[in-house]
Design a protein around this motif. Sequence first.
Motif, PDB file in Angstrom:
ATOM      1  N   TRP A 147      -7.441   5.913 -16.147  1.00 16.82           N
ATOM      2  CA  TRP A 147      -7.292   7.365 -16.067  1.00 16.82           C
ATOM      3  C   TRP A 147      -8.298   7.978 -15.090  1.00 16.82           C
ATOM      4  CZ3 TRP A 147      -3.597  10.126 -18.896  1.00 16.82           C
ATOM      5  CH2 TRP A 147      -3.696  11.520 -18.819  1.00 16.82           C
ATOM      6  N   ASN A 148      -9.506   7.442 -15.074  1.00 23.19           N
ATOM      7  CA  ASN A 148     -10.560   7.974 -14.199  1.00 23.19           C
ATOM      8  C   ASN A 148     -10.658   7.249 -12.869  1.00 23.19           C
ATOM      9  OD1 ASN A 148     -11.329   9.822 -16.195  1.00 23.19           O
ATOM     10  ND2 ASN A 148     -12.766   8.374 -17.113  1.00 23.19           N
ATOM     11  N   ASN A 149      -9.734   6.344 -12.600  1.00 25.64           N
ATOM     12  CA  ASN A 149      -9.791   5.566 -11.365  1.00 25.64           C
ATOM     13  C   ASN A 149      -9.661   6.486 -10.152  1.00 25.64           C
ATOM     14  OD1 ASN A 149      -9.901   3.469  -9.590  1.00 25.64           O
ATOM     15  ND2 ASN A 149      -8.033   2.468 -10.273  1.00 25.64           N
ATOM     16  N   TYR A 150     -10.621   6.404  -9.267  1.00 28.47           N
ATOM     17  CA  TYR A 150     -10.622   7.265  -8.077  1.00 28.47           C
ATOM     18  C   TYR A 150     -10.655   6.469  -6.778  1.00 28.47           C
ATOM     19  CZ  TYR A 150     -12.334  10.505  -4.509  1.00 28.47           C
ATOM     20  OH  TYR A 150     -12.492  11.225  -3.361  1.00 28.47           O
ATOM     21  N   PHE A 151     -11.547   5.492  -6.703  1.00 31.53           N
ATOM     22  CA  PHE A 151     -11.773   4.815  -5.426  1.00 31.53           C
ATOM     23  C   PHE A 151     -10.568   3.981  -4.992  1.00 31.53           C
ATOM     24  CE2 PHE A 151     -13.785   1.488  -2.738  1.00 31.53           C
ATOM     25  CZ  PHE A 151     -14.235   2.330  -1.736  1.00 31.53           C
ATOM     26  N   LEU A 152      -9.954   3.255  -5.944  1.00 32.13           N
ATOM     27  CA  LEU A 152      -8.804   2.426  -5.583  1.00 32.13           C
ATOM     28  C   LEU A 152      -7.627   3.270  -5.101  1.00 32.13           C
ATOM     29  CD1 LEU A 152      -7.613  -0.449  -5.489  1.00 32.13           C
ATOM     30  CD2 LEU A 152      -6.820  -0.096  -7.837  1.00 32.13           C
ATOM     31  N   PRO A 153      -7.213   4.335  -5.814  1.00 33.59           N
ATOM     32  CA  PRO A 153      -6.154   5.183  -5.250  1.00 33.59           C
ATOM     33  C   PRO A 153      -6.535   5.833  -3.927  1.00 33.59           C
ATOM     34  CG  PRO A 153      -6.406   5.616  -7.586  1.00 33.59           C
ATOM     35  CD  PRO A 153      -7.562   4.746  -7.185  1.00 33.59           C
ATOM     36  N   LEU A 154      -7.822   6.102  -3.734  1.00 36.24           N
ATOM     37  CA  LEU A 154      -8.262   6.743  -2.502  1.00 36.24           C
ATOM     38  C   LEU A 154      -7.966   5.890  -1.283  1.00 36.24           C
ATOM     39  CD1 LEU A 154      -9.809   9.084  -1.112  1.00 36.24           C
ATOM     40  CD2 LEU A 154     -11.906   7.765  -1.504  1.00 36.24           C
ATOM     41  N   ILE A 155      -8.164   4.578  -1.398  1.00 35.96           N
ATOM     42  CA  ILE A 155      -7.938   3.712  -0.242  1.00 35.96           C
ATOM     43  C   ILE A 155      -6.511   3.163  -0.203  1.00 35.96           C
ATOM     44  CG2 ILE A 155     -10.364   3.050  -0.225  1.00 35.96           C
ATOM     45  CD1 ILE A 155      -9.554   0.374  -1.399  1.00 35.96           C
ATOM     46  N   MET A 156      -5.792   3.234  -1.325  1.00 34.31           N
ATOM     47  CA  MET A 156      -4.457   2.663  -1.372  1.00 34.31           C
ATOM     48  C   MET A 156      -3.346   3.666  -1.075  1.00 34.31           C
ATOM     49  SD  MET A 156      -4.346  -0.607  -2.026  1.00 34.31           S
ATOM     50  CE  MET A 156      -5.273  -1.979  -2.747  1.00 34.31           C
ATOM     51  N   LEU A 157      -3.550   4.934  -1.399  1.00 34.44           N
ATOM     52  CA  LEU A 157      -2.476   5.912  -1.353  1.00 34.44           C
ATOM     53  C   LEU A 157      -2.720   6.937  -0.252  1.00 34.44           C
ATOM     54  CD1 LEU A 157      -2.074   6.599  -5.190  1.00 34.44           C
ATOM     55  CD2 LEU A 157      -0.755   5.015  -3.778  1.00 34.44           C
ATOM     56  N   LYS A 158      -1.661   7.256   0.468  1.00 39.38           N
ATOM     57  CA  LYS A 158      -1.683   8.327   1.461  1.00 39.38           C
ATOM     58  C   LYS A 158      -0.728   9.456   1.105  1.00 39.38           C
ATOM     59  CE  LYS A 158      -2.891   5.346   5.399  1.00 39.38           C
ATOM     60  NZ  LYS A 158      -2.482   4.875   6.748  1.00 39.38           N
ATOM     61  N   THR A 166       0.838  -1.192   0.000  1.00 36.90           N
ATOM     62  CA  THR A 166       0.000   0.000   0.000  1.00 36.90           C
ATOM     63  C   THR A 166       0.879   1.252   0.000  1.00 36.90           C
ATOM     64  OG1 THR A 166      -0.137  -0.114   2.415  1.00 36.90           O
ATOM     65  CG2 THR A 166      -1.923  -1.128   1.160  1.00 36.90           C
ATOM     66  N   ASN A 167       0.312   2.329  -0.489  1.00 34.99           N
ATOM     67  CA  ASN A 167       1.012   3.603  -0.603  1.00 34.99           C
ATOM     68  C   ASN A 167       2.218   3.516  -1.538  1.00 34.99           C
ATOM     69  OD1 ASN A 167       0.984   6.365   0.038  1.00 34.99           O
ATOM     70  ND2 ASN A 167       2.585   6.105   1.587  1.00 34.99           N
ATOM     71  N   THR A 168       2.115   2.629  -2.521  1.00 34.87           N
ATOM     72  CA  THR A 168       3.137   2.491  -3.555  1.00 34.87           C
ATOM     73  C   THR A 168       2.442   2.435  -4.916  1.00 34.87           C
ATOM     74  OG1 THR A 168       3.155   0.072  -3.554  1.00 34.87           O
ATOM     75  CG2 THR A 168       4.612   1.192  -1.985  1.00 34.87           C
TER      76      THR A 168
END
Length: 292
Positions: A218-229, A147-149
């Motif tokens: 390109w439009n991915n929002y939810f997965l980066p939201l929970i994966m990236l800090k 996560t966060n990578t």
Amino acid sequence: MKIRPAVRRRSIRDRRDPLLTALTGLMLLYTLLPLAWLVINASKTQEGLMDSFGLWFAGDFALFENIATTFTYDGGVFTRWLLNTLLYVVLGAGGATLLAALGGYGLAKFDFPGKKAVFAIVIGAVAVPGTALAVPTFLMFSQLGLTNTPLAIIIPSLVSPFGLYLMWTFAADAVPREVLESARVDGAREFQTFFRIALPLLAPGTVTVLLFNVVATWNNYFLPLIMLKDPAWYPLTLGLDAWNKQAGTAGGEAVFHLVITGSLLTIVPLIAAFLLLQRYWQSGLTAGSVKE
């Protein structure tokens, strides 16, 4: 008496044409109106946004100044978000397209035990929404320390059940078995046969799958939201959302025109990709619709 049914059908079709045209025009207006609003307001200054009507230009045309400010604001973080998005698209969407082409070709041209079970699994995976798998994916990647990578975004993007199914159905008719058998008789190995013979024939379907994967990544929002800090690894979707939240705070109103300009810049590459590849995309969508 025999002419009347044909005349009646023709008159019904003639009456439907204006209705279909009107409905198409409404859909076109519904699609283009937000884009027009975005283009118009991206050309305004912060003061112009507050003092002018949303669907008309203000006195000062500040589009190029807004673009320059967007790329330089906060140390040029927008450029970093853009490069991150390109990284996720090239590795994630590109890898997903390659895997879908390989898998669809193999499933269409090779027979093996359990093929029907694989088909059922693929169809079931298409029906499962990605948001339902986001939390299990996060827990799994958290245990692996990913996560966060960037890998937390790239690896899940490599799986495209819809792309696999589309390439499966496309390859079944697009690549003749006789051509493959001739290549094997000439001594070509399976990967040589795929890349030199099958892949050019699969180009329309491959481009179609690529466009779907590019738009999804390109439009991915939810997965980066929970994966990236770390904001340094944000894609454009999360970065613009962070600016939008900042614009909603006290003293953050000056960022709002950057959110609008950044949103306009975000959709430009997608529009360019569709315009450049539309002929392949259209032929890929209609492939296999007519059977001899």
